[in-house]
Design an enzyme around this catalytic site. Structure first.
Site, PDB file in Angstrom:
ATOM      1  N   GLN A 190      -5.028  -2.230   9.558  1.00  0.00           N
ATOM      2  CA  GLN A 190      -4.891  -3.508   8.860  1.00  0.00           C
ATOM      3  C   GLN A 190      -5.560  -4.628   9.664  1.00  0.00           C
ATOM      4  O   GLN A 190      -5.317  -4.775  10.867  1.00  0.00           O
ATOM      5  CB  GLN A 190      -3.400  -3.813   8.642  1.00  0.00           C
ATOM      6  CG  GLN A 190      -3.097  -5.089   7.885  1.00  0.00           C
ATOM      7  CD  GLN A 190      -3.467  -5.029   6.401  1.00  0.00           C
ATOM      8  OE1 GLN A 190      -3.594  -3.972   5.817  1.00  0.00           O
ATOM      9  NE2 GLN A 190      -3.646  -6.177   5.800  1.00  0.00           N
ATOM     10  N   ASP A 229     -10.897   2.581   4.055  1.00  0.00           N
ATOM     11  CA  ASP A 229     -11.404   1.236   3.758  1.00  0.00           C
ATOM     12  C   ASP A 229     -12.904   1.217   3.488  1.00  0.00           C
ATOM     13  O   ASP A 229     -13.431   0.240   2.969  1.00  0.00           O
ATOM     14  CB  ASP A 229     -11.183   0.321   4.970  1.00  0.00           C
ATOM     15  CG  ASP A 229      -9.898  -0.485   4.880  1.00  0.00           C
ATOM     16  OD1 ASP A 229      -9.468  -0.779   3.754  1.00  0.00           O
ATOM     17  OD2 ASP A 229      -9.359  -0.829   5.944  1.00  0.00           O
ATOM     18  N   LYS A 253       0.830  -1.205   0.000  1.00  0.00           N
ATOM     19  CA  LYS A 253       0.000   0.000   0.000  1.00  0.00           C
ATOM     20  C   LYS A 253       0.864   1.254   0.000  1.00  0.00           C
ATOM     21  O   LYS A 253       0.552   2.236  -0.685  1.00  0.00           O
ATOM     22  CB  LYS A 253      -0.940  -0.016   1.205  1.00  0.00           C
ATOM     23  CG  LYS A 253      -2.089  -1.010   1.012  1.00  0.00           C
ATOM     24  CD  LYS A 253      -2.811  -1.379   2.292  1.00  0.00           C
ATOM     25  CE  LYS A 253      -3.798  -2.519   2.012  1.00  0.00           C
ATOM     26  NZ  LYS A 253      -4.376  -3.117   3.223  1.00  0.00           N
TER      27      LYS A 253
HETATM   28  N1  GUE Z   1      -8.019  -2.919   6.798  1.00  0.00           N
HETATM   29  C1  GUE Z   1      -7.784  -3.787   5.821  1.00  0.00           C
HETATM   30  N2  GUE Z   1      -8.065  -3.433   4.549  1.00  0.00           N
HETATM   31  C2  GUE Z   1      -7.831  -4.307   3.536  1.00  0.00           C
HETATM   32  O1  GUE Z   1      -8.093  -3.985   2.351  1.00  0.00           O
HETATM   33  C3  GUE Z   1      -7.280  -5.596   3.836  1.00  0.00           C
HETATM   34  C4  GUE Z   1      -6.998  -5.885   5.181  1.00  0.00           C
HETATM   35  N3  GUE Z   1      -7.272  -4.982   6.143  1.00  0.00           N
HETATM   36  N4  GUE Z   1      -6.488  -7.076   5.524  1.00  0.00           N
HETATM   37  C5  GUE Z   1      -6.130  -8.058   4.526  1.00  0.00           C
HETATM   38  C6  GUE Z   1      -6.949  -7.945   3.272  1.00  0.00           C
HETATM   39  C7  GUE Z   1      -6.309  -8.599   2.056  1.00  0.00           C
HETATM   40  N5  GUE Z   1      -6.141  -7.531   1.091  1.00  0.00           N
HETATM   41  C8  GUE Z   1      -5.486  -7.667  -0.137  1.00  0.00           C
HETATM   42  C9  GUE Z   1      -5.333  -6.610  -1.002  1.00  0.00           C
HETATM   43  C10 GUE Z   1      -4.626  -6.728  -2.180  1.00  0.00           C
HETATM   44  C11 GUE Z   1      -4.053  -7.930  -2.531  1.00  0.00           C
HETATM   45  C12 GUE Z   1      -3.271  -8.033  -3.787  1.00  0.00           C
HETATM   46  O2  GUE Z   1      -3.048  -7.063  -4.477  1.00  0.00           O
HETATM   47  N6  GUE Z   1      -2.793  -9.237  -4.139  1.00  0.00           N
HETATM   48  C13 GUE Z   1      -1.998  -9.464  -5.339  1.00  0.00           C
HETATM   49  C14 GUE Z   1      -0.996 -10.543  -5.081  1.00  0.00           C
HETATM   50  C15 GUE Z   1      -0.017 -10.209  -3.987  1.00  0.00           C
HETATM   51  C16 GUE Z   1       0.743 -11.443  -3.541  1.00  0.00           C
HETATM   52  O3  GUE Z   1       1.420 -12.045  -4.398  1.00  0.00           O
HETATM   53  O4  GUE Z   1       0.664 -11.770  -2.343  1.00  0.00           O
HETATM   54  C17 GUE Z   1      -2.898  -9.892  -6.475  1.00  0.00           C
HETATM   55  O5  GUE Z   1      -4.013 -10.349  -6.221  1.00  0.00           O
HETATM   56  O6  GUE Z   1      -2.466  -9.790  -7.607  1.00  0.00           O
HETATM   57  C18 GUE Z   1      -4.217  -8.995  -1.701  1.00  0.00           C
HETATM   58  C19 GUE Z   1      -4.939  -8.866  -0.520  1.00  0.00           C
HETATM   59  C20 GUE Z   1      -6.543  -6.360   1.627  1.00  0.00           C
HETATM   60  N7  GUE Z   1      -7.013  -6.538   2.873  1.00  0.00           N
END
Ligand code: GUE
Length: 283
Positions: free
Chosen positions: A97, A120, A53
């Site tokens: 988070q 969020d 982020k």
């Molecule tokens: N307050 C809060 N807000 C959130 O938005 C939040 C959170 N807590 N806790 C965890 C989850 C999970 N999450 C993700 C966001 C982007 C990818 C992302 O971009 N993933 C990449 C891959 C990254 C990798 O390789 O690990 C993709 O899908 O291409 C993954 C997971 C947001 N979250």
């Protein structure tokens, strides 16, 4: 048949290019958008997400503020970090988070966030505004899903959408978004208590899998020509496994890759919420 890729990575890049211009315009007026993050503990997954982020912010010119606390942090210590971000004019939006360590009262912490800085879109006041269909920051993953479908011209009006998973961050909020008059989809919200999941999914024009169960959606369950979005992030043998079996690509007309689908859209919508909050504050 092989499904067209709903490319979240490419769509997020376009959105970030647009945001870069808007951030520059804000800066020219003396306003610098700033994203804060509160990270408690040392979960490796959460560390990677939070680092990502801050990288995203740097890319579009948003400044960022990190508050990292140890896993042993008390409720009062996390509350103090939240109070600091609420008071800090350099922070125009921030996130706590999730998940938080079990000894913390997550709901009390979420409620403590200034709703105007809720990047969020998960503050109860903002979710309440979504129920009332009043303007507010929107939850990032649901908003990213809607924007991705719009980008590829997948019709929502009148579509039968099956959402699997009733979590606040995705399933439940997505149902609220898709049933607004502006989207006008019909939504069935399925969950672990659903009697015959396959029967519901088979009827759907659009399937959103957000249950966190690896390869829950199999090709036999999908109506030929459907759009399928995979929100799942489980780790199986060290690799990301989605909620959708790869063979679904042979049946669906549209499919998100995972990674590279919904995840990048979630991140792009977080940046969008921060920029919009700064634009509102500057207006
Ligand atoms: N307050 C809060 N807000 C959130 O938005 C939040 C959170 N807590 N806790 C965890 C989850 C999970 N999450 C993700 C966001 C982007 C990818 C992302 O971009 N993933 C990449 C891959 C990254 C990798 O390789 O690990 C993709 O899908 O291409 C993954 C997971 C947001 N979250």
């Amino acid at each position: 048949m092989s499904a067209q890729k709903l490319d979240g990575k490419a769509t997020a890049a376009k959105i970030k290019a647009d945001l870069t211009g808007r951030v520059a315009a804000l800066r020219a007026r003396g306003v610098t958008p700033g994203l804060g993050t509160v990270l408690v503990g040392d979960d490796p997954g959460s560390q990677i997400y939070v680092a990502g982020k801050h990288r995203d912010c740097a890319e579009v010119g948003i400044s960022s503020i990190r508050k990292d606390l140890p896993a042993s942090a008390t409720q009062a210590e996390v509350e103090a970090a939240i109070d600091e971000l609420n008071a800090d004019p350099a922070c125009t939006g921030y996130i706590v988070q999730l998940p938080l360590p079990g000894h913390l009262d997550a709901m009390a912490l979420l409620e403590r966030i200034d709703p105007a800085k809720d990047a969020d879109g998960l503050h109860p006041v903002n979710l309440g505004r979504l129920v009332h269909m009043v303007d507010a920051p929107l939850p990032c993953t649901p908003r990213g899903i809607v924007v991705l479908l719009q980008e590829y011209g997948v019709p929502l009006k009148g579509a039968d959408v099956v959402v699997i998973g009733r979590g606040i961050t995705v399933g439940r909020s997505l149902g609220l978004l898709l049933t607004r008059r502006s989207e006008n989809a019909t939504v069935t919200l399925c969950h672990t208590g659903t009697q015959d999941l396959a029967a519901h999914v088979r009827r759907a024009d659009i399937v959103v899998a957000a249950a966190g169960v690896p390869h829950l959606v199999t090709p036999d369950m999908v109506k030929p020509g459907a759009a399928v979005l995979d929100v799942g992030v489980s780790r199986v043998d060290g690799k990301i496994a989605g909620d959708v079996a790869p063979e679904v690509a042979e049946v669906a007309a549209f499919l998100t890759p995972n990674p590279g689908g919904v995840g990048p859209m979630t991140r792009a919508m977080l940046l969008t919420n921060v920029v919009e909050a700064a634009e509102h504050a500057a207006a």
